[in-house]
Motif scaffolding. Structure first.
Motif, PDB file in Angstrom:
ATOM      1  N   LEU A  40       0.826  -1.209   0.000  1.00 12.72           N
ATOM      2  CA  LEU A  40       0.000   0.000   0.000  1.00 12.72           C
ATOM      3  C   LEU A  40       0.860   1.258   0.000  1.00 12.72           C
ATOM      4  O   LEU A  40       0.577   2.221  -0.727  1.00 12.72           O
ATOM      5  N   THR A  41       1.917   1.245   0.809  1.00 13.37           N
ATOM      6  CA  THR A  41       2.818   2.399   0.868  1.00 13.37           C
ATOM      7  C   THR A  41       3.478   2.623  -0.485  1.00 13.37           C
ATOM      8  O   THR A  41       3.543   3.754  -0.975  1.00 13.37           O
ATOM      9  N   GLN A  42       3.954   1.553  -1.108  1.00 17.28           N
ATOM     10  CA  GLN A  42       4.606   1.691  -2.404  1.00 17.28           C
ATOM     11  C   GLN A  42       3.620   2.176  -3.461  1.00 17.28           C
ATOM     12  O   GLN A  42       3.964   3.009  -4.299  1.00 17.28           O
ATOM     13  N   ALA A  43       2.394   1.681  -3.431  1.00 13.69           N
ATOM     14  CA  ALA A  43       1.378   2.124  -4.391  1.00 13.69           C
ATOM     15  C   ALA A  43       1.098   3.616  -4.225  1.00 13.69           C
ATOM     16  O   ALA A  43       0.961   4.349  -5.208  1.00 13.69           O
ATOM     17  N   ALA A  44       1.021   4.076  -2.972  1.00 10.53           N
ATOM     18  CA  ALA A  44       0.794   5.499  -2.714  1.00 10.53           C
ATOM     19  C   ALA A  44       1.964   6.334  -3.225  1.00 10.53           C
ATOM     20  O   ALA A  44       1.769   7.368  -3.868  1.00 10.53           O
ATOM     21  N   ASN A  46       4.019   5.562  -5.598  1.00 10.53           N
ATOM     22  CA  ASN A  46       3.995   5.533  -7.062  1.00 10.53           C
ATOM     23  C   ASN A  46       3.002   6.541  -7.630  1.00 10.53           C
ATOM     24  O   ASN A  46       3.155   6.984  -8.766  1.00 10.53           O
ATOM     25  N   LYS A  47       2.001   6.898  -6.850  1.00 12.54           N
ATOM     26  CA  LYS A  47       1.002   7.889  -7.262  1.00 12.54           C
ATOM     27  C   LYS A  47       1.381   9.298  -6.820  1.00 12.54           C
ATOM     28  O   LYS A  47       0.608  10.234  -6.961  1.00 12.54           O
ATOM     29  N   GLY A  48       2.587   9.442  -6.227  1.00 16.97           N
ATOM     30  CA  GLY A  48       3.075  10.760  -5.848  1.00 16.97           C
ATOM     31  C   GLY A  48       2.735  11.198  -4.438  1.00 16.97           C
ATOM     32  O   GLY A  48       2.946  12.352  -4.084  1.00 16.97           O
ATOM     33  N   VAL A  49       2.229  10.291  -3.625  1.00 16.40           N
ATOM     34  CA  VAL A  49       1.911  10.624  -2.237  1.00 16.40           C
ATOM     35  C   VAL A  49       3.185  10.545  -1.404  1.00 16.40           C
ATOM     36  O   VAL A  49       3.879   9.524  -1.422  1.00 16.40           O
ATOM     37  N   ALA A  50       3.501  11.631  -0.702  1.00 17.36           N
ATOM     38  CA  ALA A  50       4.670  11.641   0.177  1.00 17.36           C
ATOM     39  C   ALA A  50       4.297  10.932   1.477  1.00 17.36           C
ATOM     40  O   ALA A  50       3.410  11.374   2.196  1.00 17.36           O
ATOM     41  N   THR A  51       4.939   9.817   1.738  1.00 13.58           N
ATOM     42  CA  THR A  51       4.661   9.061   2.961  1.00 13.58           C
ATOM     43  C   THR A  51       5.871   9.102   3.871  1.00 13.58           C
ATOM     44  O   THR A  51       6.984   9.401   3.437  1.00 13.58           O
ATOM     45  N   SER A  52       5.658   8.782   5.135  1.00 16.80           N
ATOM     46  CA  SER A  52       6.779   8.730   6.066  1.00 16.80           C
ATOM     47  C   SER A  52       7.696   7.581   5.653  1.00 16.80           C
ATOM     48  O   SER A  52       7.247   6.601   5.054  1.00 16.80           O
TER      49      SER A  52
END
Length: 63
Positions: A40-44, A46-52
């Motif tokens: 899920l983190t990688q998918a986010a 890949n869509k340009g979402v900055a995650t921790s």
């Protein structure tokens, strides 16, 4: 580290996600849960979402 403040516009949806996560933990185990969160983190990302960054080191502080 301080927790980011976020106003949840749909707490019922968030509750559904958290209950689903609890179901994965209970029925599929920790390894599947870790895999799912990683995917899920990688998918986010890949869509340009900055995650921790999460855990960066394979070492855990045990003190």
């Amino acid at each position: 580290m301080s927790k980011q403040v976020f106003h949840d516009p749909d707490p019922a949806e968030t509750k559904d996600w958290l209950q689903s996560l609890e179901g994965v933990i209970q029925h599929e185990g920790e390894q599947k849960t870790d895999y799912l969160l990683s995917e899920l983190t990688q998918a986010a990302r890949n869509k340009g979402v900055a995650t921790s960054p999460g855990v960066i080191s394979p070492y855990i502080n045990t003190t």
